[in-house]
Design an enzyme around this catalytic site. Structure first.
Site, PDB file in Angstrom:
ATOM      1  N   ASP A  49      16.670  -3.300  32.659  1.00  0.00           N
ATOM      2  CA  ASP A  49      17.052  -1.707  32.820  1.00  0.00           C
ATOM      3  C   ASP A  49      18.689  -1.891  33.414  1.00  0.00           C
ATOM      4  O   ASP A  49      19.600  -0.806  33.398  1.00  0.00           O
ATOM      5  CB  ASP A  49      16.364  -0.881  33.816  1.00  0.00           C
ATOM      6  CG  ASP A  49      16.043  -1.520  35.252  1.00  0.00           C
ATOM      7  OD1 ASP A  49      16.647  -2.540  35.723  1.00  0.00           O
ATOM      8  OD2 ASP A  49      15.667  -0.407  35.844  1.00  0.00           O
ATOM      9  N   GLU A 120       8.971  -4.086  39.318  1.00  0.00           N
ATOM     10  CA  GLU A 120      10.019  -4.279  40.976  1.00  0.00           C
ATOM     11  C   GLU A 120       9.259  -3.795  41.890  1.00  0.00           C
ATOM     12  O   GLU A 120       8.358  -2.609  41.415  1.00  0.00           O
ATOM     13  CB  GLU A 120      11.020  -3.114  40.455  1.00  0.00           C
ATOM     14  CG  GLU A 120      11.979  -3.807  40.080  1.00  0.00           C
ATOM     15  CD  GLU A 120      13.952  -2.826  40.678  1.00  0.00           C
ATOM     16  OE1 GLU A 120      13.570  -2.463  41.100  1.00  0.00           O
ATOM     17  OE2 GLU A 120      14.622  -3.143  39.033  1.00  0.00           O
ATOM     18  N   GLU A 187      15.217 -11.514  44.300  1.00  0.00           N
ATOM     19  CA  GLU A 187      16.967 -11.557  43.611  1.00  0.00           C
ATOM     20  C   GLU A 187      17.547 -11.156  45.318  1.00  0.00           C
ATOM     21  O   GLU A 187      16.760 -10.526  46.024  1.00  0.00           O
ATOM     22  CB  GLU A 187      16.568  -9.688  42.707  1.00  0.00           C
ATOM     23  CG  GLU A 187      18.408 -10.029  42.874  1.00  0.00           C
ATOM     24  CD  GLU A 187      18.255  -8.051  41.987  1.00  0.00           C
ATOM     25  OE1 GLU A 187      17.635  -7.821  41.089  1.00  0.00           O
ATOM     26  OE2 GLU A 187      19.349  -7.690  42.049  1.00  0.00           O
TER      27      GLU A 187
HETATM   28  O1  KIV Z   1      17.549  -4.951  34.859  1.00  0.00           O
HETATM   29  C1  KIV Z   1      17.186  -6.405  35.261  1.00  0.00           C
HETATM   30  O2  KIV Z   1      18.781  -6.935  34.969  1.00  0.00           O
HETATM   31  C2  KIV Z   1      16.861  -7.287  36.531  1.00  0.00           C
HETATM   32  C3  KIV Z   1      17.999  -7.956  36.598  1.00  0.00           C
HETATM   33  C4  KIV Z   1      19.111  -7.488  38.194  1.00  0.00           C
HETATM   34  C5  KIV Z   1      17.146  -9.030  37.660  1.00  0.00           C
HETATM   35  O3  KIV Z   1      16.643  -6.489  36.712  1.00  0.00           O
END
Ligand code: KIV
Length: 288
Positions: A49, A120, A187
């Site tokens: 996202d 997440e 991360e």
């Molecule tokens: O949206 C994304 O690219 C992510 C990365 C920051 C891991 O979740």
């Protein structure tokens, strides 16, 4: 290079871990880039996202919708038929309830042929992971800096530098593994914390984004690698080539050549045979 590569599967990824070989993972949001990543042999692709920032120019990932994600995931799948493609669940498509999470996860699989989803959060999201996995969808957890909570986390900064927070991330990783996550992305977690989590993982693959070399594999944001995101470059990103500069130079040359009438040249346009042109002039009643 991935000429003739077989489809990347979960057993393939676990075998790599068992063989001690690092897994390669990049973000990607469009067909031509997916084509190149597939050709380069990248094994996993995250339709993150983060496209809200890198492709759509928002200040954060929060405005991204499920429709945005599905459209981009479909394009990526068309460009990378054998890569393991992950759909990143956007803000508020899984936080409200387990049922909401399962329904939206299912859309990535049914409408965009994704191989897995990512969401997440730690312990508070474990029931979402369990629900999604019980529905037959492989799920990836995401701990440390979780951009959808950037306001609560106080900005884009390293998470788990103090022992208490590091302990919480270690506990969250175990909880997500027990809930059924086959993979966890860390991360911006300190390298030694990432090492502890990787060593403790039993049936879960640990991936690093800015969390050091001890994980089972690495993820980078594609736009950071090639100078394609103008606002900032995070410390964790290595620039592997400055495509942004190459493109900017090309754009300036195009601009200059058009105004100086150097472009186009004969090889850049199409003509009509003399005989047809004479006939045309006759038809419209003009003198040649
Ligand atoms: O949206 C994304 O690219 C992510 C990365 C920051 C891991 O979740």
């Amino acid at each position: 290079m991935s000429e003739g590569r077989k489809k990347i599967t979960l057993p393939y990824l676990f075998k790599k871990v068992a063989d001690g070989e690092p897994i390669t993972w990049l973000t990607c949001y469009d067909y031509p880039t997916a084509y190149l990543q597939e050709k380069a042999g990248i094994e996993m692709i995250l339709v993150g996202d983060s496209l809200g920032m890198t492709m759509l120019g928002y200040e954060s990932t929060l405005p991204v919708t499920m429709e945005d994600m599905i459209r981009h995931s479909q394009a990526v799948r068309r460009g990378a038929p054998t890569a393991f493609v992950i759909g990143d669940m956007p803000y508020m498509t899984y936080q409200p309830s387990v049922e909401t999470a399962i329904r939206h996860a299912g859309r990535f699989m049914a409408e965009a042929s994704c191989d897995a989803i990512k969401l997440e959060g730690g312990e508070s999201m474990a029931d979402r992971i369990k629900g999604i996995v019980d529905a037959g969808i492989p799920a990836i957890g995401h701990l440390g800096l979780t951009p959808q909570s950037v306001s609560a986390l106080g900005g884009f900064k390293v998470q788990g530098k103090d022992a208490a927070l590091a302990k919480k991330i270690i506990q969250d990783a175990k909880t997500l593994e027990k809930a059924g996550a086959f993979m966890i992305l860390l991360e911006m977690v300190p390298d030694r914390v990432c090492k502890l989590i990787t060593e403790r993982a039993e049936n879960c693959i640990i991936m690093s984004l800015g969390s050091g070399p001890h994980a089972h594999g690495q993820l980078l944001i594609y736009h950071d690698m090639f100078g394609l995101y103008p606002r900032f470059k995070p410390k964790m990103a290595k620039v592997f080539g400055n495509a942004g500069e190459v493109i900017l130079n090309g754009l300036q040359s195009y601009h200059d050549e058009v105004i100086q009438r150097k472009f186009p040249q004969a090889e850049n346009w199409f003509g009509i045979p003399d005989e047809e042109y004479r006939e045309l002039v006759r038809l419209i009643g003009e003198k040649s």
